[in-house]
Write a protein that holds these residues in place. Structure first.
Motif, PDB file in Angstrom:
ATOM      1  N   GLN A   1      -6.662   4.482   2.647  1.00  0.00           N
ATOM      2  CA  GLN A   1      -5.631   4.378   1.616  1.00  0.00           C
ATOM      3  C   GLN A   1      -5.991   3.360   0.536  1.00  0.00           C
ATOM      4  OE1 GLN A   1      -2.241   3.815   4.455  1.00  0.00           O
ATOM      5  NE2 GLN A   1      -1.265   5.407   3.229  1.00  0.00           N
TER       6      GLN A   1
ATOM      7  N   ARG B   1      -5.915   6.196  13.323  1.00  0.00           N
ATOM      8  CA  ARG B   1      -4.873   5.612  12.472  1.00  0.00           C
ATOM      9  C   ARG B   1      -5.445   4.506  11.588  1.00  0.00           C
ATOM     10  NH1 ARG B   1      -2.171   0.935  12.792  1.00  0.00           N
ATOM     11  NH2 ARG B   1      -2.965   0.538  14.905  1.00  0.00           N
TER      12      ARG B   1
ATOM     13  N   GLU C   1       5.663   7.228   2.326  1.00  0.00           N
ATOM     14  CA  GLU C   1       4.710   6.318   2.967  1.00  0.00           C
ATOM     15  C   GLU C   1       5.482   5.552   4.049  1.00  0.00           C
ATOM     16  OE1 GLU C   1       1.902   4.035   4.432  1.00  0.00           O
ATOM     17  OE2 GLU C   1       1.503   5.693   3.060  1.00  0.00           O
TER      18      GLU C   1
ATOM     19  N   GLY D   1       3.956   4.732   7.313  1.00  0.00           N
ATOM     20  CA  GLY D   1       3.154   4.038   8.307  1.00  0.00           C
ATOM     21  C   GLY D   1       3.461   4.606   9.680  1.00  0.00           C
ATOM     22  N   SER D   2       3.535   3.733  10.691  1.00  0.00           N
ATOM     23  CA  SER D   2       3.775   4.182  12.061  1.00  0.00           C
ATOM     24  C   SER D   2       5.265   4.320  12.345  1.00  0.00           C
ATOM     25  CB  SER D   2       3.157   3.197  13.056  1.00  0.00           C
ATOM     26  OG  SER D   2       1.759   3.109  12.875  1.00  0.00           O
TER      27      SER D   2
ATOM     28  N   GLN E   1      -5.617   4.357   7.479  1.00  0.00           N
ATOM     29  CA  GLN E   1      -4.994   3.277   6.715  1.00  0.00           C
ATOM     30  C   GLN E   1      -6.016   2.568   5.836  1.00  0.00           C
ATOM     31  OE1 GLN E   1      -3.132   1.161   9.988  1.00  0.00           O
ATOM     32  NE2 GLN E   1      -1.136   2.066   9.539  1.00  0.00           N
TER      33      GLN E   1
ATOM     34  N   SER F   1       6.169  -1.170  14.992  1.00  0.00           N
ATOM     35  CA  SER F   1       5.413  -2.252  14.353  1.00  0.00           C
ATOM     36  C   SER F   1       4.662  -3.121  15.357  1.00  0.00           C
ATOM     37  CB  SER F   1       6.370  -3.136  13.550  1.00  0.00           C
ATOM     38  OG  SER F   1       7.396  -3.660  14.392  1.00  0.00           O
TER      39      SER F   1
ATOM     40  N   THR G   1       2.163   9.116   7.351  1.00  0.00           N
ATOM     41  CA  THR G   1       3.110   8.881   8.437  1.00  0.00           C
ATOM     42  C   THR G   1       2.370   9.107   9.745  1.00  0.00           C
ATOM     43  OG1 THR G   1       5.056   9.581   7.176  1.00  0.00           O
ATOM     44  CG2 THR G   1       5.226   9.638   9.570  1.00  0.00           C
ATOM     45  N   TRP G   2       2.353   8.066  10.577  1.00  0.00           N
ATOM     46  CA  TRP G   2       1.701   8.148  11.886  1.00  0.00           C
ATOM     47  C   TRP G   2       2.807   8.244  12.932  1.00  0.00           C
ATOM     48  CZ3 TRP G   2      -3.221   8.945  13.208  1.00  0.00           C
ATOM     49  CH2 TRP G   2      -3.591   8.748  14.543  1.00  0.00           C
TER      50      TRP G   2
END
Length: 275
Positions: free
Chosen positions: A151, A144, A221, A223-224, A148, A127, A159-160
């Motif tokens: 979306q 990335r 989902e 994210g990073s 995003q 994060s 998923t990054w």
């Protein structure tokens, strides 16, 4: 379940195919043209062409509409400083992945890089803000952000997966582990390297592949996320351990090579669930 893997001929991609062979899934793979196809260990694998430089009108359909797309492709490595990453690679990947999403792809797992963090030191959470200092890190970070932003208009699961330091078979010859191995097997007495005091986050490529496949087989989902050990290890300790484990007689010659100025002296990842 059908999983598409782009970049399947590469260092990580070959190990991802081997890991996917352990699961009851259909695999559609694509990679650069030319060269022998990696052994997959499964009959449930098909190779389909997808040229990022000249993509089809429907990239999702070109890979037979997978349930999950695991995107490992990226050119121009290991020259992290080249503007090629921003000028050529980035627009290609944006175009192909956006095309796939707009044509129906629901789940995307993309390999990022710890170089997105730039010169930040210490334990880095997924994060944390990104501050890339190389064209490669900047290109990945921009991809990335573009995904995003996409979306908002086209909801899909992303998923990054930020990869840290890997080692193993088929790694590019200029990397630390294959360079050390080649020198030892050639019978050299010394291995010239940096001072070795850098702290890094290492994982064998087989474990990286296992974690990437686990992310792909449980669509969500996220994210990073960091694909890392969470344990800082000095480059000196890494080299000395590999020498001892293999019974080699080669001796590290510290201080012969400069430290990379695009990496902090000490950084490692915080694994998922710890940040």
């Amino acid at each position: 379940m059908k999983v598409a893997v782009t970049g399947a001929r590469g260092f990580v991609g070959r190990h991802v195919l081997a890991e996917l062979a352990r699961h009851d899934v259909e695999v559609v793979a694509s990679g650069r043209s030319g060269g022998a196809l990696p052994e997959s260990g499964t009959a449930k694998l098909r190779w389909l062409p997808l040229d990022l430089a000249d993509p089809p009108a429907d990239c999702f359909a070109a890979l037979d509409r997978p349930d999950v797309w695991l995107h490992l492709a990226w050119g121009g490595l290991p020259n992290y400083r080249s503007q090629y990453h921003v000028e050529t690679e980035l627009p290609r990947h944006v175009a192909v992945l956006e095309n796939a999403v707009r044509n129906g792809l629901s789940t995307l797992v993309v390999a990022g890089t710890c170089l997105e963090y730039g010169l930040q030191s210490g334990a880095l959470a997924a994060s944390a803000e990104t501050h890339p200092t190389t064209p490669y890190g900047a290109a990945k970070d921009t991809l990335r952000r573009r995904l995003q932003a996409l979306q908002v208009d086209c909801p899909f699961r992303l998923t990054w997966a930020r990869l840290f330091y890997m080692y193993g078979d088929d790694q590019p010859a200029t990397s630390l582990w294959p360079s050390l191995k080649a020198a030892a097997l050639a019978g050299r007495e010394e291995f010239p390297m940096s001072g070795g005091e850098q702290l890094r986050d290492y994982l064998p490529v087989e474990e990286v592949a296992r974690r990437l496949v686990a992310l792909a087989l449980k669509p969500a989902e996220r994210g990073s996320v960091n694909v890392c050990s969470g344990q800082p290890v000095s480059v000196r300790a890494f080299v000395e351990t590999r020498i001892r484990q293999n019974g080699w007689s080669i001796r590290p010659k510290y201080g012969e090579m400069p430290y990379a100025d695009y990496e902090p002296m000490a950084f490692w990842g915080e694994p998922p669930g710890s940040d």
